[in-house]
Design a protein around this motif. Structure first.
Motif, PDB file in Angstrom:
ATOM      1  N   GLN A  32      -9.118   0.312   7.807  1.00  0.00           N
ATOM      2  CA  GLN A  32      -7.697   0.192   8.133  1.00  0.00           C
ATOM      3  C   GLN A  32      -7.235  -1.261   7.981  1.00  0.00           C
ATOM      4  O   GLN A  32      -6.160  -1.536   7.442  1.00  0.00           O
ATOM      5  N   TYR A  33      -8.079  -2.191   8.445  1.00  0.00           N
ATOM      6  CA  TYR A  33      -7.716  -3.602   8.343  1.00  0.00           C
ATOM      7  C   TYR A  33      -7.709  -4.054   6.876  1.00  0.00           C
ATOM      8  O   TYR A  33      -6.811  -4.799   6.446  1.00  0.00           O
ATOM      9  N   PHE A  34      -8.687  -3.602   6.100  1.00  0.00           N
ATOM     10  CA  PHE A  34      -8.743  -3.984   4.689  1.00  0.00           C
ATOM     11  C   PHE A  34      -7.540  -3.422   3.931  1.00  0.00           C
ATOM     12  O   PHE A  34      -6.994  -4.076   3.042  1.00  0.00           O
ATOM     13  N   ARG A  35      -7.118  -2.225   4.294  1.00  0.00           N
ATOM     14  CA  ARG A  35      -5.925  -1.645   3.670  1.00  0.00           C
ATOM     15  C   ARG A  35      -4.698  -2.512   3.969  1.00  0.00           C
ATOM     16  O   ARG A  35      -3.840  -2.719   3.100  1.00  0.00           O
ATOM     17  N   LEU A  36      -4.614  -3.054   5.179  1.00  0.00           N
ATOM     18  CA  LEU A  36      -3.514  -3.946   5.526  1.00  0.00           C
ATOM     19  C   LEU A  36      -3.543  -5.205   4.657  1.00  0.00           C
ATOM     20  O   LEU A  36      -2.507  -5.703   4.212  1.00  0.00           O
ATOM     21  N   MET A  37      -4.748  -5.719   4.407  1.00  0.00           N
ATOM     22  CA  MET A  37      -4.887  -6.899   3.552  1.00  0.00           C
ATOM     23  C   MET A  37      -4.448  -6.578   2.122  1.00  0.00           C
ATOM     24  O   MET A  37      -3.754  -7.367   1.481  1.00  0.00           O
ATOM     25  N   LEU A  38      -4.839  -5.427   1.625  1.00  0.00           N
ATOM     26  CA  LEU A  38      -4.438  -5.018   0.275  1.00  0.00           C
ATOM     27  C   LEU A  38      -2.918  -4.915   0.157  1.00  0.00           C
ATOM     28  O   LEU A  38      -2.323  -5.326  -0.847  1.00  0.00           O
ATOM     29  N   THR A  39      -2.303  -4.374   1.190  1.00  0.00           N
ATOM     30  CA  THR A  39      -0.849  -4.181   1.179  1.00  0.00           C
ATOM     31  C   THR A  39      -0.108  -5.514   1.036  1.00  0.00           C
ATOM     32  O   THR A  39       0.948  -5.582   0.409  1.00  0.00           O
ATOM     33  N   GLN A  40      -0.681  -6.577   1.591  1.00  0.00           N
ATOM     34  CA  GLN A  40      -0.035  -7.889   1.497  1.00  0.00           C
ATOM     35  C   GLN A  40       0.011  -8.405   0.066  1.00  0.00           C
ATOM     36  O   GLN A  40       0.796  -9.302  -0.253  1.00  0.00           O
ATOM     37  N   TYR A  41      -0.855  -7.860  -0.784  1.00  0.00           N
ATOM     38  CA  TYR A  41      -0.931  -8.340  -2.169  1.00  0.00           C
ATOM     39  C   TYR A  41      -0.616  -7.223  -3.153  1.00  0.00           C
ATOM     40  O   TYR A  41      -1.163  -7.167  -4.252  1.00  0.00           O
TER      41      TYR A  41
END
Length: 374
Positions: free
Chosen positions: A282-291
């Protein structure tokens, strides 16, 4: 996760590569092309370069391999792939990538006009047999390829050496070499990240631990639209897939979540493997969304860097890269800055080591799973 808080864009330079094992006919033809008057490029018949620019699409065919590209569930990446994609960006055209089962098939596609050039590690004899011309992808710097475990047979094969598409490609490669970008990209895709001992430990751990958590990785990755191999690679980097792992700072669990991050992701028990994988995904998906505005695979590398050092710290680096006239959305430009300043800032070194190792683990997990299916 231990944190604290798209492509090259160089103007083509029509430089020729140093003498190498590739066809002397190609070098002579390129030299002749460079001295043609500009109006020659627009006269009939229409060149391959004209077609690429007219359709605004560069079509490349490649054969999967450790030096060319890796085909994961969610994205393609690799030294040869990234370089070809960067060339398309430099031409300001779309990048269309096709795959072939072997070098002969890829070369045939170029010969038939189904691709503008082929990305392969084919022997020169096979390329000559197909009546194509090979361009050294290192601009004569095969020592760098060898240093990082990349194939010295890596090349781009064209149908016609006199076509401007070949000349601009050669200029693009040599320009990148001169500016040091080629060597940095090779360094990121270093095939020697894991020595023999590390490989033995890796495959021992993977064979024993991955089967236990594979279903959880797959289920969670599907839920968050991630590549499960990538999620497993992050887990291996964080804890060697050991849910009982604890860092000196108190970060714990299979995905090594901090208390704050675990709480934000709804994880009640960081030691529970299923919850930890869910929270990490879930956290990694949030990071992906930022880019989201950055194309893969660069988007993935940026997300991993943010996962490690925190998005705030990474964005400061990207702003610095932008002020220096480089592309903050290009992973190789940001990687180049992090690498150049890693001695002065240990966090930079930690970040590039983190991303590079996950890239290596990802590729090895993928290859291991492919072999398991044979």
């Amino acid at each position: 996760m231990r944190h604290n808080s798209g492509g090259l864009s160089l103007k083509p330079a029509f430089a020729l590569s140093k003498p190498n094992r590739f066809s002397s006919t190609f070098r002579i033809a390129l030299l002749s092309t460079l001295f043609l008057p500009l109006h020659s490029f627009s006269s009939s018949p229409v060149t391959q370069y004209d077609k690429v620019v007219g359709k605004k699409t560069l079509t490349v065919v490649g054969v999967e391999g450790s030096s060319t590209f890796f085909k994961e569930d969610q994205f393609l990446h690799g030294f040869g792939y990234d370089l070809a994609r960067a060339y398309a960006n430099d031409l300001n055209v779309n990048f269309k990538f096709k795959t072939a089962s072997n070098s002969a098939a890829a070369l045939d596609m170029v010969k038939k006009g189904q691709a503008d050039f082929a990305l392969t590690t084919a022997e020169p004899a096979l390329i000559e047999k197909k009546s194509l011309i090979a361009m050294d992808i290192s601009c004569g710097d095969q020592k760098t390829l060898s240093q990082y475990g990349l194939s010295t047979h890596l090349s781009w094969s064209f149908k016609d050496a006199t076509d401007p598409i070949a000349a601009t490609a050669n200029g693009f490669i040599c320009s990148n070499k001169q500016q040091g970008t080629l060597s940095k990209l090779a360094a990121f895709y270093d095939r020697n990240v894991m020595n023999k001992t590390a490989q033995q430990v890796f495959y021992r751990d993977i064979s024993k631990r991955l089967p236990v958590y594979k279903a959880s990785f797959q289920k969670t990755a599907k839920k968050h639209q991630l590549d499960w191999h990538l999620l497993a690679a992050i887990g291996y980097q964080e804890s060697y897939l050991n849910p009982a792992s604890v860092s000196p700072t108190g970060v714990t669990g299979l995905m090594m979540l901090t208390q704050g991050t675990a709480r934000e992701m709804g994880v009640e028990d960081r030691r529970d493997p299923t919850q930890s994988i869910q929270g990490g995904a879930q956290y990694f998906r949030l990071m992906l969304t930022q880019y989201n505005h950055i194309a893969k695979p660069d988007q993935v590398w940026f997300a991993l860097a943010a996962y490690n050092m925190g998005p705030g710290a990474l964005n400061k680096v990207r702003n610095t890269v932008k002020r220096k006239g480089k592309n903050p959305d290009s992973w190789v430009d940001v990687y180049q800055y992090l690498s150049a300043n890693s001695k002065a800032n240990p966090r930079y070194k930690q970040c590039i080591t983190y991303v590079t190792r996950i890239r290596a683990y990802l590729e090895n997990i993928k290859q291991d799973q492919q072999l398991a299916r044979l």
